[in-house]
Scaffold this motif. Structure first.
Motif, PDB file in Angstrom:
ATOM      1  N   UNK A 154      32.686  40.730  25.991  1.00 38.97           N
ATOM      2  CA  UNK A 154      32.221  39.379  26.306  1.00 38.97           C
ATOM      3  C   UNK A 154      31.049  39.419  27.287  1.00 38.97           C
ATOM      4  N   UNK A 155      31.132  40.293  28.282  1.00 38.67           N
ATOM      5  CA  UNK A 155      30.035  40.386  29.248  1.00 38.67           C
ATOM      6  C   UNK A 155      28.738  40.771  28.542  1.00 38.67           C
ATOM      7  N   UNK A 156      28.837  41.726  27.631  1.00 39.31           N
ATOM      8  CA  UNK A 156      27.644  42.140  26.903  1.00 39.31           C
ATOM      9  C   UNK A 156      27.101  40.990  26.062  1.00 39.31           C
ATOM     10  N   UNK A 169      27.440  37.875  26.665  1.00 43.76           N
ATOM     11  CA  UNK A 169      26.848  36.854  27.540  1.00 43.76           C
ATOM     12  C   UNK A 169      25.399  37.192  27.878  1.00 43.76           C
ATOM     13  N   UNK A 170      25.158  38.478  28.142  1.00 44.94           N
ATOM     14  CA  UNK A 170      23.789  38.897  28.436  1.00 44.94           C
ATOM     15  C   UNK A 170      22.898  38.581  27.239  1.00 44.94           C
ATOM     16  N   UNK A 229      28.846  36.895  14.342  1.00 51.26           N
ATOM     17  CA  UNK A 229      30.159  36.327  14.630  1.00 51.26           C
ATOM     18  C   UNK A 229      30.416  36.336  16.137  1.00 51.26           C
ATOM     19  N   UNK A 230      30.056  37.460  16.765  1.00 48.76           N
ATOM     20  CA  UNK A 230      30.211  37.576  18.215  1.00 48.76           C
ATOM     21  C   UNK A 230      29.313  36.562  18.932  1.00 48.76           C
ATOM     22  N   UNK A 244      30.298  32.945  18.268  1.00 49.88           N
ATOM     23  CA  UNK A 244      31.564  32.668  18.963  1.00 49.88           C
ATOM     24  C   UNK A 244      31.336  32.347  20.432  1.00 49.88           C
ATOM     25  N   UNK A 245      30.423  33.083  21.043  1.00 52.21           N
ATOM     26  CA  UNK A 245      30.125  32.847  22.455  1.00 52.21           C
ATOM     27  C   UNK A 245      29.293  31.584  22.660  1.00 52.21           C
ATOM     28  N   UNK A 253      29.102  28.970  20.809  1.00 56.28           N
ATOM     29  CA  UNK A 253      29.920  27.776  20.577  1.00 56.28           C
ATOM     30  C   UNK A 253      30.809  27.512  21.779  1.00 56.28           C
ATOM     31  N   UNK A 254      31.414  28.597  22.283  1.00 58.12           N
ATOM     32  CA  UNK A 254      32.315  28.408  23.413  1.00 58.12           C
ATOM     33  C   UNK A 254      31.555  27.884  24.639  1.00 58.12           C
ATOM     34  N   UNK A 303      33.003  43.082  35.547  1.00 51.22           N
ATOM     35  CA  UNK A 303      32.337  42.165  34.611  1.00 51.22           C
ATOM     36  C   UNK A 303      32.448  40.725  35.103  1.00 51.22           C
ATOM     37  N   UNK A 362      26.572  42.347  38.560  1.00 46.69           N
ATOM     38  CA  UNK A 362      25.890  42.634  37.295  1.00 46.69           C
ATOM     39  C   UNK A 362      24.402  42.344  37.409  1.00 46.69           C
ATOM     40  N   UNK A 422      27.241  46.611  32.641  1.00 45.80           N
ATOM     41  CA  UNK A 422      28.182  45.524  32.903  1.00 45.80           C
ATOM     42  C   UNK A 422      29.422  45.940  33.669  1.00 45.80           C
ATOM     43  N   UNK A 433      40.383  37.897  21.158  1.00 42.84           N
ATOM     44  CA  UNK A 433      39.064  37.399  20.791  1.00 42.84           C
ATOM     45  C   UNK A 433      38.843  35.988  21.331  1.00 42.84           C
ATOM     46  N   UNK A 457      37.726  34.168  25.015  1.00 35.64           N
ATOM     47  CA  UNK A 457      36.366  33.929  25.494  1.00 35.64           C
ATOM     48  C   UNK A 457      35.412  33.477  24.393  1.00 35.64           C
ATOM     49  N   UNK A 458      35.857  33.564  23.145  1.00 38.33           N
ATOM     50  CA  UNK A 458      34.929  33.315  22.044  1.00 38.33           C
ATOM     51  C   UNK A 458      35.601  32.477  20.971  1.00 38.33           C
ATOM     52  N   UNK A 459      34.828  31.668  20.256  1.00 39.96           N
ATOM     53  CA  UNK A 459      35.378  30.960  19.102  1.00 39.96           C
ATOM     54  C   UNK A 459      35.463  31.914  17.927  1.00 39.96           C
TER      55      UNK A 459
END
Ligand code: SF4
Lengths: 238, 237, 472
Positions: free
Chosen positions: A186-188, A190-191, A213-214, A217-218, A220-221, C16, C22, C326, C442, C445-447
């Motif tokens: 997730x951190x990656x 986000x960057x 997808x990754x 997903x981020x 949208x969130x 992180x 970071x 990170x 998953x 943190x993510x949809x």
């Protein structure tokens, strides 16, 4: 030219529109498109998790499915890399090594196929909007694809391509990595998203749906409006 | 009596391990094709490195210019002077500006005469010199073996620069060299050093590029970490 | 889960979540990238230089017995005491013994990751010596009782404010936020130590087989001082650091600096060929070189990963690694951080305990691309995963992958599960992101995307049924 599509499992189930767009673009360019039935997964999840025997069992199925194909075009750079680069490693010292070596050069990622095999840069697409391109790591570093998607995008009418910072930096998906180490993944991501949003683009385009997808997903969130599209989906628009 | 060494067992393991040949592998994975090392033809020679490393001009003048550019980038203060006397003038001006009290040098055909023109107490290092003596000096005046255009470096050795400490302990290092000591690149410098010393290598050789520096705090460059804070080079014809 | 893996995950989660940290690391590495690219661009061909560097290391490693023998013979001929250590304990014992025999009290040490690897300081302190780390970054982490954060930049995780506070507390200096003033404080503390130390310890970046010399790369001058003034010099290096010829340095010195630190060349690149020689006026009376195996011959025996011995510890792979950027250097819990650490730590400290580092990678390959000697780093991570799984599969994963094979080899079953999935998947909405969510790892943190109403296979069947000329 007869082209056999490889539509990896998750694209088949979650992003079929990517495959449909590929069919449209390829047919528009005069290819005879074929979809070898019975295809499932390239085996990458097991391979990347260290279960090479299991990966080999699944990969054998793919070798069989595509055995009579001359040109195989993959919807995903990552799965393409699996078949082209990693199958020969995976089957080393097995009876299928020769088959794997024989199949490897027949595998193409979509953008690379269009530009390097068909020699097409302008597929006659029109797409209104500002896009930024994310390089999927496997396509970039295993297959060496960098300029091809950009050449294709630069010929799309109405499209404005803005490069993001660190476009070659991983989005953090990494297959099972994304759920084995969700915090790092997730951190990656986000960057990556920060770099995407900074371009003020409306769309992120990539040649790998798994990265998208990754990223989607981020985004949208986070409540961002930026939309992810596979390169084929952009090229299919007229 | 030192402990017994374990070389026999380590060598045995190495030889055992190397019985399995390594795969000839490609370099990295950046879309390049696998290439096998070409060992039948021998290793790439150091002359061939030159074709890949940063470009260096052929003529002395080009090399001096490049050396000057690299020096400027790395804060080496380079003075091209017409004669040793002119170097001495500069040096004395420097000594007055900074307020030196004492300089150190070593018996060297260029460095010693230069140091002798500075009207200050002088330490000429020789066998048995006192470290605290050297530490109290404001500047060290030394020679060097070669100047390297490609990187703006000096190659010094214990033979050409008065031992190991003289060029690193005092806060200001002054080097005097003649243009004939200029070489295009690191490879040539090493090769020339070999021609000069191979019969009896000094125990110490060093490429110096700029005054000592550090980036250990927030990657911000600071000059004068532990070694000299300033490095001045006088280039005489 | 094994304790080391749990600790890694805990630290990674902590770092992180620390956005400031970071940002600090990423800012520092950004300035490195700019410089690195500037100097790389000056190469006429970085690619060919890299290829050559890789070949030279290949040659050295694959004929290690020959080069090592030549190296040792040359060094001994000029009065160096060479000690070959099979294990870390042997190396430590030897160095402690040298210190004791010479009644050494104060030791000045320059940066050496190999010394970190064998935890040398601890052994020397235990034997009653005081060890001063002289490299500024190492000195800072020593004062903080921490391990180096990065192979090359040990204190990159600290801000000037952190360092000022540290110096204030430990040295009683005045607070300042000037990096220059902070550096000068360390300089003045260390000066006296160089002069008073009885023994200097250093690492080595390269060993030149042909001439019997070690090469030390540094910027600060601390290694030069620490190898000039004390009457004994002990250097420690891994047996893999060899280069065949002197002139090979013409390639390796600039590449090390550019790849690792974004410099054209490092300030001091020094060759040491022995103790003080007849006719020389200074330098140590004794020069000891400890050559360390400590599992390196095991890598050598693993032909697949033998190239990991090419490593010149430049740190480039860390600098480009998105994981490193990170989670930071302290999460790893290893001597060698980042991609190279993830590759070699399983060999140094046991695969099953350290396999998690090989899994903690997206396999993006940025490390492999950056490595100046072309080590196939990210593929080695894959091989470590394979080896770990073959040795000891995770109990719950094995049946999952067995099921995966069962489904993926049976297209009808795969298709059927797709159809069933479409029926049940909408239920996921009800638990999305909650503790009951099977996809929680998953969805926390993510949809997660929705399943498509029609899969591609179904589309294709329909398309085919309509005939080749049906509208799209
Ligand atoms: S593996 Fe390569 S990039 Fe990483 S530290 Fe070693 S030499 Fe440098």
């Amino acid at each position: 030219m007869k082209v056999s599509l490889f539509i990896p499992c998750f694209i088949d189930q979650f992003y079929p529109h990517v495959g449909i767009s590929m069919v449209q673009v390829l047919e528009r360019l005069g290819c005879e498109v074929d979809y070898p039935e019975g295809q499932t997964c390239c085996g990458q999840p097991a391979f990347n998790s260290g279960y090479w025997d299991e990966a080999r069992a699944v990969a054998e199925h793919s070798l069989k499915t595509f055995k009579d194909c001359d040109v195989i075009v993959s919807a995903s750079g990552s799965c393409g890399a699996m078949m082209r680069v990693f199958y020969p490693d995976l089957f080393k010292e097995t009876v299928h090594h020769f088959d794997a070596l024989k199949m490897a050069p027949k595998i193409h990622e979509f953008s690379e196929f269009l530009v390097n095999v068909l020699g097409v840069k302008d597929v006659g697409a029109r797409f209104d909007g500002t896009v930024t391109f994310h390089d999927g790591c496997h396509g970039l570093r295993e297959l060496g694809i960098k300029t091809e998607p950009r050449e294709l995008l630069s010929h799309v009418k109405g499209l404005n391509l803005v490069e993001m910072n660190d476009t070659e930096t991983c989005c953090g998906f990494g297959g099972t990595f994304s759920v084995k180490f969700p915090a790092i993944s997730t951190a990656m991501g986000e960057v990556k998203c920060t770099n995407i949003v900074a371009t003020k683009a409306d769309y992120v385009v990539s040649n790998d749906s798994s990265c998208l997808m990754q990223i989607q997903g981020l985004l949208d969130r986070q409540g961002n409006k930026v939309k992810c599209l596979h390169l084929a989906e952009v090229l299919a628009r007229t | 009596m030192p402990l017994a060494d374990h070389r026999q067992e380590v060598f045995a393991r190495i030889r055992e391990a190397l019985k399995v040949p390594a795969p000839h592998r490609h370099v990295g994975h950046t879309g390049e094709h696998p290439t096998a090392p070409n060992h039948d033809d021998g290793l790439p020679g150091s002359e061939t490195f030159r074709a890949w490393l940063p470009l260096v001009g052929e003529s002395l003048e080009e090399q001096i210019t490049l050396f000057a550019q690299n020096s400027a980038a790395l804060k080496t203060e380079l003075h091209r002077v017409g004669s040793p006397a002119e170097a001495a003038e500069h040096l004395n001006q420097l000594a007055r500006e900074v307020g030196w009290h004492r300089v150190a040098t070593h018996p060297h055909p260029l460095a010693l005469p230069l140091a002798e023109k500075v009207p200050l107490p002088r330490l000429v290092v020789g066998p048995g010199y006192a470290v605290t003596d050297m530490e109290s000096c404001d500047a060290a005046i030394t020679g060097c073996d070669f100047l390297v255009a490609q990187t703006g470096s000096l190659l010094i050795s214990s033979a050409s620069a008065g031992g190991r400490a003289l060029s690193v302990l005092p806060p200001h290092h002054i080097v005097i060299a003649s243009a004939s000591q200029m070489v295009p690149d690191l490879g040539t410098a090493l090769h020339q050093a070999r021609l000069r010393y191979a019969r009896e290598w000094p125990s110490f050789l060093s490429f110096i590029t700029g005054p000592s520096r550090t980036g250990d705090i927030e990657r911000i460059l600071v000059l004068g970490a532990h070694g000299p804070k300033r490095l001045t080079v006088f280039l005489v014809p | 889960m094994i304790a080391f893996a749990r600790e890694f995950k805990r630290m990674a989660a902590r770092y992180t979540a620390d956005l400031q940290h970071r940002a600090l690391i990423q800012r520092a590495l950004r300035s490195y990238e700019v410089k690195r690219d500037e100097f790389k661009a000056r190469y006429q061909s970085w690619g060919e230089a890299r290829q050559a560097a890789s070949e030279i290391k290949w040659e050295a490693i694959n004929h290690l017995d020959r080069y090592l023998e030549e190296f040792i013979t040359k060094l001994e001929a000029r009065g160096t005491k060479v000690f070959v250590a099979s294990t870390d304990a042997q190396a430590r014992d030897y160095i402690v013994k040298v210190a004791q025999e010479n009644k050494v009290k104060r030791i000045i040490k320059s940066k050496s990751m190999t010394a970190e690897e064998i935890e040398l300081n601890h052994a020397l302190e235990h034997a009653g010596c005081t060890v001063f780390e002289s490299d500024l970054g190492e000195y800072i982490v020593q004062l903080r009782h921490e391990k180096p954060y990065h192979l090359v930049f040990p204190a990159m995780h600290l801000t000037r404010e952190d360092i000022s506070r540290l110096f204030e507390k430990e040295l009683g200096s005045q607070p300042t936020n000037s990096p220059e003033e902070l550096t000068m404080i360390a300089r003045s503390v260390m000066r006296k130590n160089y002069i008073e130390a009885d023994l200097g310890i250093s690492g080595a970046n390269f060993g030149i087989a042909e001439t019997g010399m070690i090469s030390i790369t540094e910027n600060e001058g601390n290694a030069r001082l620490g190898t000039s003034l004390p009457k004994i010099h002990v250097a420690i290096m891994g047996i893999e650091k060899l280069l065949p010829r002197l002139e090979d340095l013409a390639l390796f010195l600039p590449m090390l600096a550019t790849a690792g630190a974004g410099q054209q060349i490092t300030c001091y690149n020094t060759l040491y060929g022995g103790p003080r020689q007849p006719g020389e006026i200074d330098g140590p009376e004794q020069f000891h070189l400890v050559l360390l195996d400590n599992h390196r011959t095991e890598f050598l025996a693993d032909a697949e990963q033998r190239d990991s011995l090419h490593c010149i510890r430049c740190g480039a792979c860390l600098n480009v690694c998105p994981i490193f950027k990170n989670v930071g250097g302290h999460s790893y819990g290893t001597t060698y951080q980042g991609p190279i650490g993830s590759v070699i730590t399983p060999h140094l400290r046991g695969l099953q305990n350290w396999k998690h580092l090989s899994f903690a990678s997206s396999l993006c390959g940025a490390c492999t691309e950056a490595c100046p000697v072309g080590i196939d780093l990210h593929h080695h991570l894959l091989q470590n995963r394979r080896n770990a799984t073959q040795g000891k599969a995770t109990w719950w994963e094995k049946p999952i992958y067995a099921g995966f094979v069962f489904f993926m080899r049976r297209p009808w079953l795969y298709q059927l599960s797709g159809k069933l999935g479409k029926i049940f998947f909408p239920l996921h909405k009800l638990v999305n992101g909650t503790l009951l969510d099977p996809l929680r790892l998953w969805t926390k943190t993510r949809d997660f995307p929705d399943m498509a109403p029609q899969s591609f296979q179904e589309y294709w069947k329909e398309k085919k049924a309509k005939g080749p000329h049906a509208p799209r």
